[in-house]
Design a protein around this motif. Sequence first.
Motif, mmCIF file in Angstrom:
data_model
loop_
_atom_site.group_PDB
_atom_site.id
_atom_site.type_symbol
_atom_site.label_atom_id
_atom_site.label_comp_id
_atom_site.label_asym_id
_atom_site.label_seq_id
_atom_site.Cartn_x
_atom_site.Cartn_y
_atom_site.Cartn_z
ATOM 1 N N LEU A 486 42.932 34.060 52.540
ATOM 2 C CA LEU A 486 41.541 34.372 52.872
ATOM 3 C C LEU A 486 41.428 35.489 53.906
ATOM 4 O O LEU A 486 40.426 36.212 53.931
ATOM 5 C CB LEU A 486 40.831 33.119 53.387
ATOM 6 N N PHE A 487 42.430 35.638 54.765
ATOM 7 C CA PHE A 487 42.353 36.681 55.786
ATOM 8 C C PHE A 487 43.085 37.956 55.380
ATOM 9 O O PHE A 487 43.325 38.828 56.206
ATOM 10 C CB PHE A 487 42.868 36.151 57.125
ATOM 11 N N SER A 488 43.407 38.057 54.091
ATOM 12 C CA SER A 488 43.964 39.310 53.594
ATOM 13 C C SER A 488 42.833 40.169 53.040
ATOM 14 O O SER A 488 41.879 39.667 52.444
ATOM 15 C CB SER A 488 45.009 39.047 52.502
ATOM 16 N N GLU A 489 42.954 41.464 53.247
ATOM 17 C CA GLU A 489 41.903 42.399 52.827
ATOM 18 C C GLU A 489 41.688 42.354 51.313
ATOM 19 O O GLU A 489 40.553 42.377 50.833
ATOM 20 C CB GLU A 489 42.291 43.814 53.258
ATOM 21 N N SER A 490 42.766 42.266 50.562
ATOM 22 C CA SER A 490 42.649 42.309 49.104
ATOM 23 C C SER A 490 41.891 41.094 48.563
ATOM 24 O O SER A 490 41.050 41.219 47.666
ATOM 25 C CB SER A 490 44.036 42.392 48.464
ATOM 26 N N VAL A 491 42.183 39.908 49.115
ATOM 27 C CA VAL A 491 41.484 38.708 48.641
ATOM 28 C C VAL A 491 40.027 38.734 49.070
ATOM 29 O O VAL A 491 39.132 38.347 48.307
ATOM 30 C CB VAL A 491 42.200 37.434 49.147
ATOM 31 N N GLN A 492 39.752 39.183 50.277
ATOM 32 C CA GLN A 492 38.357 39.293 50.715
ATOM 33 C C GLN A 492 37.576 40.240 49.816
ATOM 34 O O GLN A 492 36.428 39.960 49.442
ATOM 35 C CB GLN A 492 38.292 39.757 52.168
ATOM 36 N N ASN A 493 38.187 41.369 49.457
ATOM 37 C CA ASN A 493 37.524 42.302 48.536
ATOM 38 C C ASN A 493 37.273 41.645 47.184
ATOM 39 O O ASN A 493 36.209 41.830 46.571
ATOM 40 C CB ASN A 493 38.378 43.556 48.353
ATOM 41 N N ALA A 494 38.250 40.874 46.723
ATOM 42 C CA ALA A 494 38.114 40.209 45.420
ATOM 43 C C ALA A 494 37.012 39.150 45.462
ATOM 44 O O ALA A 494 36.229 39.014 44.510
ATOM 45 C CB ALA A 494 39.451 39.576 45.018
ATOM 46 N N ILE A 495 36.930 38.407 46.560
ATOM 47 C CA ILE A 495 35.875 37.389 46.696
ATOM 48 C C ILE A 495 34.502 38.049 46.713
ATOM 49 O O ILE A 495 33.555 37.586 46.050
ATOM 50 C CB ILE A 495 36.090 36.552 47.971
ATOM 51 N N ALA A 496 34.388 39.139 47.475
ATOM 52 C CA ALA A 496 33.099 39.848 47.554
ATOM 53 C C ALA A 496 32.667 40.331 46.178
ATOM 54 O O ALA A 496 31.499 40.176 45.781
ATOM 55 C CB ALA A 496 33.205 41.009 48.533
ATOM 56 N N GLN A 497 33.603 40.914 45.442
ATOM 57 C CA GLN A 497 33.269 41.402 44.099
ATOM 58 C C GLN A 497 32.899 40.239 43.185
ATOM 59 O O GLN A 497 31.968 40.346 42.360
ATOM 60 C CB GLN A 497 34.450 42.174 43.515
ATOM 61 N N ALA A 498 33.594 39.117 43.333
ATOM 62 C CA ALA A 498 33.299 37.942 42.509
ATOM 63 C C ALA A 498 31.895 37.409 42.783
ATOM 64 O O ALA A 498 31.172 37.026 41.851
ATOM 65 C CB ALA A 498 34.342 36.855 42.777
ATOM 66 N N ILE A 499 31.503 37.374 44.042
ATOM 67 C CA ILE A 499 30.152 36.908 44.386
ATOM 68 C C ILE A 499 29.097 37.822 43.763
ATOM 69 O O ILE A 499 28.108 37.355 43.187
ATOM 70 C CB ILE A 499 29.985 36.842 45.921
ATOM 71 N N VAL A 500 29.317 39.124 43.847
ATOM 72 C CA VAL A 500 28.370 40.079 43.261
ATOM 73 C C VAL A 500 28.326 39.927 41.743
ATOM 74 O O VAL A 500 27.237 39.922 41.134
ATOM 75 C CB VAL A 500 28.740 41.522 43.667
ATOM 76 N N ASP A 501 29.483 39.796 41.128
ATOM 77 C CA ASP A 501 29.522 39.631 39.666
ATOM 78 C C ASP A 501 28.795 38.353 39.245
ATOM 79 O O ASP A 501 28.059 38.341 38.244
ATOM 80 C CB ASP A 501 30.975 39.580 39.180
ATOM 81 N N GLY A 502 28.989 37.274 40.015
ATOM 82 C CA GLY A 502 28.310 36.027 39.693
ATOM 83 C C GLY A 502 26.802 36.137 39.846
ATOM 84 O O GLY A 502 26.035 35.633 39.015
ATOM 85 N N ILE A 503 26.358 36.806 40.908
ATOM 86 C CA ILE A 503 24.915 36.995 41.128
ATOM 87 C C ILE A 503 24.316 37.809 39.986
ATOM 88 O O ILE A 503 23.248 37.477 39.451
ATOM 89 C CB ILE A 503 24.679 37.690 42.486
#
Length: 510
Positions: A486-503
């Motif tokens: 969770l504190f890695s930049e790549s996973v945070q970027n992936a989570i952010a993109q996933a939230i946007v894709d879901g919205i």
Amino acid sequence: MKKIGFLLFLLSLLILLVPLQNQASASEARVHIFLDGSELNVSKDAKVTNVNGSIMVPFRVIGENLGFDVKWEQKSKKVLISKDKTSMELAVNQKNATVNGKKVKLDTPPLLDKNIVSVPVRFVSEQMGLRVSWDNADKAVYLTTAEAPPAKDNGTGAGAGDVPVPPPVTRPDSTGNPSDGQDEGTGPVTTTPAAGQALINGISFSENRLMVSTQGGAVTPKVFTMSGPDRVVVDLPNTSFSPDFLGGQAAGVGNQSELEVSGYPDVSKIRYSQFSSNPATVRIVIVLNYAKDYAVYNENEGPDSGLLIVDLNKTGSAEPPVTPPVGGNGKKVVVIDAGHGDQDPGTTGYSKTKEKDFNLAVALKVGQLLANEPGIDYVLTRSDDTYLKLAERAKIANDLNADVFVSIHANSTGDKSTAANGTETYYQRDASKELARVIHNYVSKATGLKDRGYKYGNFHVIRETKMPAVLIESGFISNPKDEAALFSESVQNAIAQAIVDGIKEYLGIQ
């Protein structure tokens, strides 16, 4: 001969020390003086001096600009000042003054230097019924008449200057400013909120909008611009900071705080303080990089809560319009909530990481992605390390009539166990279930952690919001493997993109 040499050494040392001592006790600067927002005409020759915290102004300046009758008695070295029913006498180097026949002690007496007599501006102004504050950052004195509201600046204004429970403040008025928190001639005065006043629960800045959340009485803001540098100044009368906002500490008049702002070309910084205690006034200053128009939206939904928005994306009058600040033209409104913040760190990770930092990092990344979506307007409940009550987070979304609310969190077992792991998403109402399903499918894949599913949860922010709302527990930071991810930049970027894709999928936006 040795004795004479030693005396000469002492004499030379004293000669060197005297100028240094004078320099330490008094300093001259090009100080600006403002009366009700307009700068007074002070000639360059009329030096304004700061003596041990007291601002000394040539008495002629007071007479010429404030409409007082002033006289100088050369023989007695006295300054006579009068207006209406008030008259006073001040003598050079004398700490006792006379006001309407009564003796009053001065912190700093009048000074005579090069045939110019200077008097303490705070003492004279307050005796004549004016309120006085000092802005150390801008080297400016602000005088305010009791009945005068702040007005649009004439191009020469300056910055800000951030009930009581008995015993009351002993001074007739105690004012400060968000620059140094110092009241001229005294330190910050501690106050606590009193019944009947509105209380500020949160201040945040997102999408070029200042948002101020209040509770208690209705707040009627006074918003105006000033320059040198350019600012938007927001005065909130009959308002104090809530103890929760201050982390349980009492508000100090003049105590300055600053909201960190980055990534906004219009805004340099935002500062705020309890500007005065009598009357209680909170002042928030948006320091701009250049002059900027704005619009104000004041949503008072009754006696218990309110949301003030100063929108730098809009233009027009400072009068509250009827339309909401976001949405319209077919755009969907999305509110992204970074859980916890400031004195509320949330849960603590295996490596002493803080949940609030993860939540904010992902929320900011989501905001950056949503900014590129032409069909979506979004608002972050907080864009920095700011504390907001749960009720205020829900209120922001409700007041904006948002289409979707997403609260970002990280999980923990609450004990020393490190076994629990995985991603889960919560909904509280049936209307939110489909949003939870869609977003969870994206986020669970993005984290790469165990899929714990989407499920019912009775959390305040998803219970009290009126639109489809979900709370994402991205992973367990009490688990070292989850925490590292969770504190890695790549996973945070992936989570952010996933939230946007879901919205986007839920809202039907391509």
